[in-house]
Design an enzyme around this catalytic site. Structure first.
Site, short mmCIF file in Angstrom:
data_model
loop_
_atom_site.label_atom_id
_atom_site.label_comp_id
_atom_site.label_asym_id
_atom_site.label_seq_id
_atom_site.Cartn_x
_atom_site.Cartn_y
_atom_site.Cartn_z
N ARG A 103 5.29 10.82 -2.39
CA ARG A 103 5.07 10.42 -1.34
C ARG A 103 5.60 11.05 -0.20
NH1 ARG A 103 3.86 5.53 1.40
NH2 ARG A 103 3.77 5.58 3.63
N ARG A 107 12.67 4.51 13.04
CA ARG A 107 11.49 5.01 13.14
C ARG A 107 10.71 4.89 14.17
NH1 ARG A 107 8.78 5.21 7.06
NH2 ARG A 107 7.57 7.08 7.83
N PRO A 150 1.04 -1.60 0.19
CA PRO A 150 -0.34 0.11 -0.15
C PRO A 150 0.96 0.88 -0.07
CG PRO A 150 -0.38 -1.04 2.04
CD PRO A 150 0.39 -2.13 1.06
N ASN A 151 0.80 2.07 -0.42
CA ASN A 151 0.71 3.47 -0.83
C ASN A 151 1.72 3.60 -1.82
OD1 ASN A 151 -1.37 4.75 0.80
ND2 ASN A 151 -0.13 4.06 2.26
N ALA A 202 2.76 -1.21 5.27
CA ALA A 202 2.12 -1.00 6.06
C ALA A 202 1.62 -2.00 6.97
CB ALA A 202 1.76 0.53 6.15
N HIS A 250 12.34 -2.21 2.93
CA HIS A 250 11.54 -1.14 3.37
C HIS A 250 12.95 -0.61 2.60
CE1 HIS A 250 8.36 -3.54 5.50
NE2 HIS A 250 9.03 -3.96 6.05
N TYR A 259 11.10 9.19 1.87
CA TYR A 259 11.11 8.33 0.74
C TYR A 259 11.73 7.85 -0.23
CZ TYR A 259 7.33 6.15 3.65
OH TYR A 259 6.41 5.66 4.39
N ASN A 261 7.82 -5.59 -0.57
CA ASN A 261 7.89 -3.79 -0.19
C ASN A 261 5.79 -4.54 0.55
OD1 ASN A 261 6.82 -2.81 1.23
ND2 ASN A 261 9.09 -0.82 0.20
N GLU A 306 11.80 -9.60 2.78
CA GLU A 306 11.20 -8.21 2.68
C GLU A 306 11.62 -7.52 2.75
OE1 GLU A 306 9.52 -6.21 6.95
OE2 GLU A 306 9.45 -8.50 6.70
#
Length: 149
Positions: free
Chosen positions: A19, A108, A11-12, A78, A101, A24, A75, A99
């Protein structure tokens, strides 16, 4: 023998480039997919890419990969921190999943420090921006002895 990788974005990530560029970066999803394709051009590896903002659609893509892929670079965005459904799908497909990111999730907010998926993935790469996808693909290439250690 040709290998196949699913590059799956959660998502996103369709908003990359606009964004939160301070977190990012300015690289778009299309840029990442093109860089991945270019990186694999020297190897006997085919790449399929997909992105969804919907958890069930990501589960469906993972299930589908079981029939054609040899590995997955994922990826989950969230959903990393919340999705038992994605965790169960990764276990069910019995493929190596890495995975990825873009940001260092461990540096964070505290809620981003826990991954529901890392324990069932081959590994996790975080904090290297779009280069993390290349690192993940190289890990799969090394696993398949297509890239020297």
């Amino acid at each position: 023998m040709t290998k196949h990788i699913l590059l799956l974005h959660g998502p996103n990530l369709n908003l990359l480039g606009t964004r939160q560029p301070e977190v990012y970066g300015s690289t778009t999803l299309a840029d990442i997919n093109a860089a991945a394709e270019g990186h694999l051009a020297a190897f006997e590896v085919k790449l399929r890419t997909a992105q969804s903002n919907h958890e069930g659609a990501l589960v469906d893509r993972l299930h589908d990969a079981r029939d054609w892929a040899d590995g997955v670079v994922f990826n989950p965005g969230a959903y990393t921190h919340t999705s038992i459904a994605l965790r169960d799908a990764i276990v069910a497909i019995e493929l190596p999943v890495i995975e990825v990111h873009l940001s260092n999730v461990h540096g964070r907010e505290a809620f981003r420090h826990q991954s529901m998926l890392a324990g069932v993935c081959l590994g996790q790469i975080a904090g290297f921006g779009w280069h993390g996808y290349i690192l993940a693909m190289d890990a799969l290439l090394r696993r398949w002895d297509l890239l020297p250690a």
